[in-house]
Design an enzyme around this catalytic site. Structure first.
Site, PDB file in Angstrom:
ATOM      1  N   GLU A 189      -8.424  -7.093  -7.863  1.00  0.00           N
ATOM      2  CA  GLU A 189      -9.090  -6.147  -6.972  1.00  0.00           C
ATOM      3  C   GLU A 189     -10.191  -5.456  -7.743  1.00  0.00           C
ATOM      4  O   GLU A 189      -9.934  -4.932  -8.830  1.00  0.00           O
ATOM      5  CB  GLU A 189      -8.100  -5.048  -6.564  1.00  0.00           C
ATOM      6  CG  GLU A 189      -7.298  -5.348  -5.346  1.00  0.00           C
ATOM      7  CD  GLU A 189      -6.218  -4.281  -5.173  1.00  0.00           C
ATOM      8  OE1 GLU A 189      -6.171  -3.693  -4.105  1.00  0.00           O
ATOM      9  OE2 GLU A 189      -5.453  -4.059  -6.131  1.00  0.00           O
ATOM     10  N   ARG A 209      -6.538   4.936 -10.708  1.00  0.00           N
ATOM     11  CA  ARG A 209      -5.137   4.493 -10.605  1.00  0.00           C
ATOM     12  C   ARG A 209      -4.959   2.985 -10.454  1.00  0.00           C
ATOM     13  O   ARG A 209      -3.850   2.509 -10.257  1.00  0.00           O
ATOM     14  CB  ARG A 209      -4.455   5.240  -9.460  1.00  0.00           C
ATOM     15  CG  ARG A 209      -5.040   4.921  -8.127  1.00  0.00           C
ATOM     16  CD  ARG A 209      -4.747   5.975  -7.094  1.00  0.00           C
ATOM     17  NE  ARG A 209      -5.283   5.490  -5.848  1.00  0.00           N
ATOM     18  CZ  ARG A 209      -4.567   4.929  -4.890  1.00  0.00           C
ATOM     19  NH1 ARG A 209      -3.265   4.819  -5.005  1.00  0.00           N
ATOM     20  NH2 ARG A 209      -5.146   4.483  -3.812  1.00  0.00           N
ATOM     21  N   HIS A 210      -6.059   2.230 -10.513  1.00  0.00           N
ATOM     22  CA  HIS A 210      -5.951   0.773 -10.372  1.00  0.00           C
ATOM     23  C   HIS A 210      -6.259   0.050 -11.676  1.00  0.00           C
ATOM     24  O   HIS A 210      -7.287   0.283 -12.300  1.00  0.00           O
ATOM     25  CB  HIS A 210      -6.912   0.272  -9.284  1.00  0.00           C
ATOM     26  CG  HIS A 210      -6.458   0.601  -7.908  1.00  0.00           C
ATOM     27  ND1 HIS A 210      -6.933   1.689  -7.221  1.00  0.00           N
ATOM     28  CD2 HIS A 210      -5.556  -0.007  -7.103  1.00  0.00           C
ATOM     29  CE1 HIS A 210      -6.338   1.745  -6.028  1.00  0.00           C
ATOM     30  NE2 HIS A 210      -5.490   0.729  -5.937  1.00  0.00           N
ATOM     31  N   ARG A 250      -3.640  -8.146 -10.312  1.00  0.00           N
ATOM     32  CA  ARG A 250      -4.341  -7.867  -9.052  1.00  0.00           C
ATOM     33  C   ARG A 250      -5.845  -8.066  -9.255  1.00  0.00           C
ATOM     34  O   ARG A 250      -6.461  -7.334 -10.051  1.00  0.00           O
ATOM     35  CB  ARG A 250      -4.106  -6.422  -8.595  1.00  0.00           C
ATOM     36  CG  ARG A 250      -2.656  -6.075  -8.329  1.00  0.00           C
ATOM     37  CD  ARG A 250      -2.179  -6.566  -6.973  1.00  0.00           C
ATOM     38  NE  ARG A 250      -0.737  -6.518  -6.872  1.00  0.00           N
ATOM     39  CZ  ARG A 250      -0.043  -5.557  -6.267  1.00  0.00           C
ATOM     40  NH1 ARG A 250      -0.682  -4.553  -5.701  1.00  0.00           N
ATOM     41  NH2 ARG A 250       1.274  -5.615  -6.202  1.00  0.00           N
ATOM     42  N   SER A 263       6.259   0.912  -3.373  1.00  0.00           N
ATOM     43  CA  SER A 263       6.294   0.406  -2.001  1.00  0.00           C
ATOM     44  C   SER A 263       7.552  -0.429  -1.884  1.00  0.00           C
ATOM     45  O   SER A 263       7.868  -1.212  -2.794  1.00  0.00           O
ATOM     46  CB  SER A 263       5.116  -0.533  -1.760  1.00  0.00           C
ATOM     47  OG  SER A 263       4.104   0.147  -1.120  1.00  0.00           O
ATOM     48  N   GLU A 323       0.959   7.364  -4.509  1.00  0.00           N
ATOM     49  CA  GLU A 323       1.976   6.330  -4.317  1.00  0.00           C
ATOM     50  C   GLU A 323       2.377   5.685  -5.635  1.00  0.00           C
ATOM     51  O   GLU A 323       1.534   5.284  -6.425  1.00  0.00           O
ATOM     52  CB  GLU A 323       1.397   5.246  -3.389  1.00  0.00           C
ATOM     53  CG  GLU A 323       2.355   4.123  -3.109  1.00  0.00           C
ATOM     54  CD  GLU A 323       1.641   2.817  -2.777  1.00  0.00           C
ATOM     55  OE1 GLU A 323       0.679   2.836  -1.995  1.00  0.00           O
ATOM     56  OE2 GLU A 323       2.058   1.781  -3.328  1.00  0.00           O
ATOM     57  N   ARG A 361       1.439   4.059 -13.492  1.00  0.00           N
ATOM     58  CA  ARG A 361       1.233   5.158 -12.530  1.00  0.00           C
ATOM     59  C   ARG A 361       2.340   6.197 -12.637  1.00  0.00           C
ATOM     60  O   ARG A 361       2.076   7.398 -12.570  1.00  0.00           O
ATOM     61  CB  ARG A 361       1.214   4.609 -11.104  1.00  0.00           C
ATOM     62  CG  ARG A 361      -0.155   4.160 -10.717  1.00  0.00           C
ATOM     63  CD  ARG A 361      -0.275   4.125  -9.214  1.00  0.00           C
ATOM     64  NE  ARG A 361      -1.314   3.178  -8.877  1.00  0.00           N
ATOM     65  CZ  ARG A 361      -1.570   2.780  -7.654  1.00  0.00           C
ATOM     66  NH1 ARG A 361      -0.848   3.228  -6.646  1.00  0.00           N
ATOM     67  NH2 ARG A 361      -2.536   1.930  -7.426  1.00  0.00           N
TER      68      ARG A 361
HETATM   69  P1  ATP Z   1      -2.491   0.891  -3.670  1.00  0.00           P
HETATM   70  O1  ATP Z   1      -2.476   1.062  -2.171  1.00  0.00           O
HETATM   71  O2  ATP Z   1      -2.370   2.175  -4.412  1.00  0.00           O
HETATM   72  O3  ATP Z   1      -3.602   0.017  -4.156  1.00  0.00           O
HETATM   73  P2  ATP Z   1      -0.560  -1.152  -3.220  1.00  0.00           P
HETATM   74  O4  ATP Z   1      -0.109  -0.710  -1.874  1.00  0.00           O
HETATM   75  O5  ATP Z   1      -1.467  -2.308  -3.360  1.00  0.00           O
HETATM   76  O6  ATP Z   1      -1.161   0.113  -4.027  1.00  0.00           O
HETATM   77  P3  ATP Z   1       1.868  -2.371  -3.941  1.00  0.00           P
HETATM   78  O7  ATP Z   1       1.329  -3.727  -3.803  1.00  0.00           O
HETATM   79  O8  ATP Z   1       2.761  -1.894  -2.895  1.00  0.00           O
HETATM   80  O9  ATP Z   1       0.688  -1.343  -4.133  1.00  0.00           O
HETATM   81  O10 ATP Z   1       2.513  -2.223  -5.386  1.00  0.00           O
HETATM   82  C1  ATP Z   1       3.631  -1.417  -5.666  1.00  0.00           C
HETATM   83  C2  ATP Z   1       3.326  -0.406  -6.751  1.00  0.00           C
HETATM   84  O11 ATP Z   1       2.665  -1.024  -7.840  1.00  0.00           O
HETATM   85  C3  ATP Z   1       2.370   0.716  -6.335  1.00  0.00           C
HETATM   86  O12 ATP Z   1       3.050   1.731  -5.686  1.00  0.00           O
HETATM   87  C4  ATP Z   1       1.836   1.164  -7.667  1.00  0.00           C
HETATM   88  O13 ATP Z   1       2.751   1.989  -8.358  1.00  0.00           O
HETATM   89  C5  ATP Z   1       1.735  -0.130  -8.422  1.00  0.00           C
HETATM   90  N1  ATP Z   1       0.376  -0.694  -8.310  1.00  0.00           N
HETATM   91  C6  ATP Z   1      -0.129  -1.418  -7.297  1.00  0.00           C
HETATM   92  N2  ATP Z   1      -1.378  -1.802  -7.537  1.00  0.00           N
HETATM   93  C7  ATP Z   1      -1.683  -1.318  -8.749  1.00  0.00           C
HETATM   94  C8  ATP Z   1      -2.839  -1.402  -9.566  1.00  0.00           C
HETATM   95  N3  ATP Z   1      -3.909  -2.082  -9.189  1.00  0.00           N
HETATM   96  N4  ATP Z   1      -2.818  -0.788 -10.770  1.00  0.00           N
HETATM   97  C9  ATP Z   1      -1.727  -0.116 -11.183  1.00  0.00           C
HETATM   98  N5  ATP Z   1      -0.603  -0.002 -10.455  1.00  0.00           N
HETATM   99  C10 ATP Z   1      -0.572  -0.594  -9.252  1.00  0.00           C
END
Ligand code: ATP
Length: 507
Positions: free
Chosen positions: A281, A287-288, A279, A433, A430, A481
């Site tokens: 981001e 948590r990211h 990602r 998803s 979270e 996470r």
């Molecule tokens: P968030 O809103 O917390 O940034 P997201 O909605 O982008 O998460 P999804 O794309 O739905 O997350 O990814 C599914 C799962 O992957 C999340 O519930 C989380 O457990 C994990 N996840 C997502 N982005 C990250 C990240 N940048 N770092 C660590 N774990 C992540």
């Protein structure tokens, strides 16, 4: 950082040893029983069993055994030297004491070994006169007969294990006690990972993966592997890493989403995959990560996506049960450094609808629009409300507003503003998803157009549904996470062995 490599350290220790032997007035009758071991280059096969420190107990008394470990601490005192030897999370006291078998120079040598050096020790196991509180093996100690340095550590360590082992909150261990901050730990991760808590954390992490695999294997899932180099961003282009691919560009997969669905269209029925997810981001939060481990699953269902929701709910129940059963020792070790309330869950897992969640928030004075996404803060508040009401740290929030979900999410048949989608939470954050996905190519095309996504870029994905595909759904979980929240560690960098975030890509 101390300069020089380990062979320099070896030479220095060897020289020191020679000097000490030559200045000793008495003949060194222990010669050959201690020293720097020649570099192990696999020249010979020594028929010797090294006993793991954690297995040494009262039953081992009177036995003479060999162990290999790190010098955790040493304390010279007159004619003896007390060593604490650490192997993984276990520690034992070893005593080098002048006797008919142990010379003074040998004791002196013991005092010169640097902390963290890898050593081989032969000793007789004896019962400790009083419990040794500073070691995990409290009832026994080793009377050292032979002592060799296998691999010396440089004298100046960039991070002391004692500092890395202290709780994050310095006041809980005396305000003066130095404690290593996160960057120092991560900069020197190999040393940091040697702490008992880290030794335990990554064993529990392996346990989460194993329980995920075992539970899904037992439910008839097939493990698949999906490409990480992809030609187009799977879920919108904003947070995707672009890489050079020969004369053109490619992207690093943001999720295995398209490929696990294509495996369903290819009749694999139920699939899962464990792998790297990227990602791009710039989120500097607890948590990211920019690279994390995704535990992803997808399954065909008969008539209702709650078959999928129930499967995933049960998967988490099995993971939580398995961790509590199999990792009692590890969890206790982790809690010693990072205290935390035990994780509470109910069986079957609690499922509430998004609307109910908003109503619970409203009762607590938090007002939100019915089609608005939950903020991180509101997720936390809802987590606390749910915990107080239902006594669970894990729950499923079902039927999210369609507008806040990806284009491939199946709309709710009764209210097109909602969708057959869900998030799952641990301690109010979270961790998953998921949704029923659109398996009808016409409806999928409509949603692609609605989201103004370039159809050409995802043609092979859309084509997968043109030749018939069973109804299906699934979800994506972040491994780091899950573990962070299960153990209450507060930062995802504590559950990623070598974390990648916007500011760190080393070591
Ligand atoms: P968030 O809103 O917390 O940034 P997201 O909605 O982008 O998460 P999804 O794309 O739905 O997350 O990814 C599914 C799962 O992957 C999340 O519930 C989380 O457990 C994990 N996840 C997502 N982005 C990250 C990240 N940048 N770092 C660590 N774990 C992540």
């Amino acid at each position: 950082m101390a300069s020089g490599d380990s062979s320099d350290s070896s030479k220095k220790l060897q020289e020191q040893q020679q000097n000490e032997s030559s200045t000793a007035h008495e003949e060194d009758f222990s010669q050959g029983n201690y020293g720097i071991m020649p570099l192990i280059q696999s020249k010979e096969k020594i028929d010797r069993q090294l006993i793991p420190v954690r297995d040494i107990n009262e039953k081992s008394a009177k036995q003479t055994i060999w162990i290999r470990g790190r010098l955790h601490t040493s304390r010279g005192k007159g004619k003896q030297c007390f060593l604490v030897i650490r192997h993984q999370s276990a520690t034992i006291q070893a005593v080098v004491c002048v006797s008919e078998n142990v010379s003074k120079p040998m004791v002196k040598f013991a005092t010169t070994i640097t902390k963290e050096s890898v050593i081989d020790v032969e000793g007789e196991v004896t019962l400790a006169p009083t419990p040794i509180e500073s070691c995990t093996q409290k009832d026994v100690e080793l009377q050292v007969k032979k002592l060799f340095v296998v691999s010396p550590a440089e004298p100046r360590l960039p991070l002391l294990i004692e500092d890395a082992m202290r709780p994050d909150d310095p006041t809980s261990d005396g305000a003066q006690a130095p404690h290593a901050n996160q960057d120092t730990r991560l900069d020197n991760r190999v040393i940091d990972l040697r702490t008992p808590a880290n030794q335990a954390i990554y064993r529990v992490e392996a346990g989460v993966c194993k329980l995920f695999r075992d539970t899904l294997d037992a439910k008839g899932f097939v493990e698949i592997h999906t490409p990480k180099i992809i030609s187009a961003a799977s879920e919108g282009g904003a947070n995707v890493f672009q890489v050079t691919y020969f004369k053109s560009n490619a992207y690093l997969a943001q999720s295995p989403q398209f490929y696990k669905q294509m495996a369903i269209a290819a009749d694999f029925g139920k699939v899962y995959t464990i792998g790297a997810v990227f990602r791009a981001e710039d989120s500097n939060t607890h948590r990211h990560l920019t690279e994390f481990v995704g535990l992803d699953l997808e399954m065909a269902f008969s008539y209702h996506y709650h078959e999928v929701v129930n499967t995933i709910g049960d998967l988490f129940t099995q993971i939580f049960k398995g961790l509590a059963e199999r990792f009692v020792t590890e969890i206790a070790i982790i809690n010693k450094q990072f205290p935390c309330e035990p994780f509470e869950f109910i069986e079957p897992a609690l499922r509430i609808e998004y609307k109910e969640g908003l109503a619970l928030l409203a009762e607590a004075g938090v007002q939100m629009g019915s089609e608005e996404d939950l903020s991180t803060e509101n997720e936390r508040i809802l987590g606390r409300i749910v915990k107080a009401k239902y006594h669970t740290d894990f729950y499923i929030l079902d039927k999210y507003p369609l507008a806040v979900r990806p284009f491939y999410t199946m709309p709710d048949p009764d209210n097109p503003k909602y969708s057959n989608s869900y998030d799952m939470f641990m301690r109010g954050e979270e961790i998953l998803s998921g949704a029923q996905r659109i398996h009808d190519s016409q409806l999928l095309l409509e949603r692609v157009k609605h989201h103004k996504i370039n159809i050409d870029q995802i043609k092979s994905y859309i084509d997968a549904f043109r030749y018939g595909c069973p109804p299906h759904g699934g979800g994506g979980i972040g491994l780091e996470r899950v573990l962070m929240l299960y153990l209450g560690l507060g930062n995802v960098r504590k559950t990623s062995m070598f974390p990648r975030d916007p500011k760190r890509i080393t070591p």
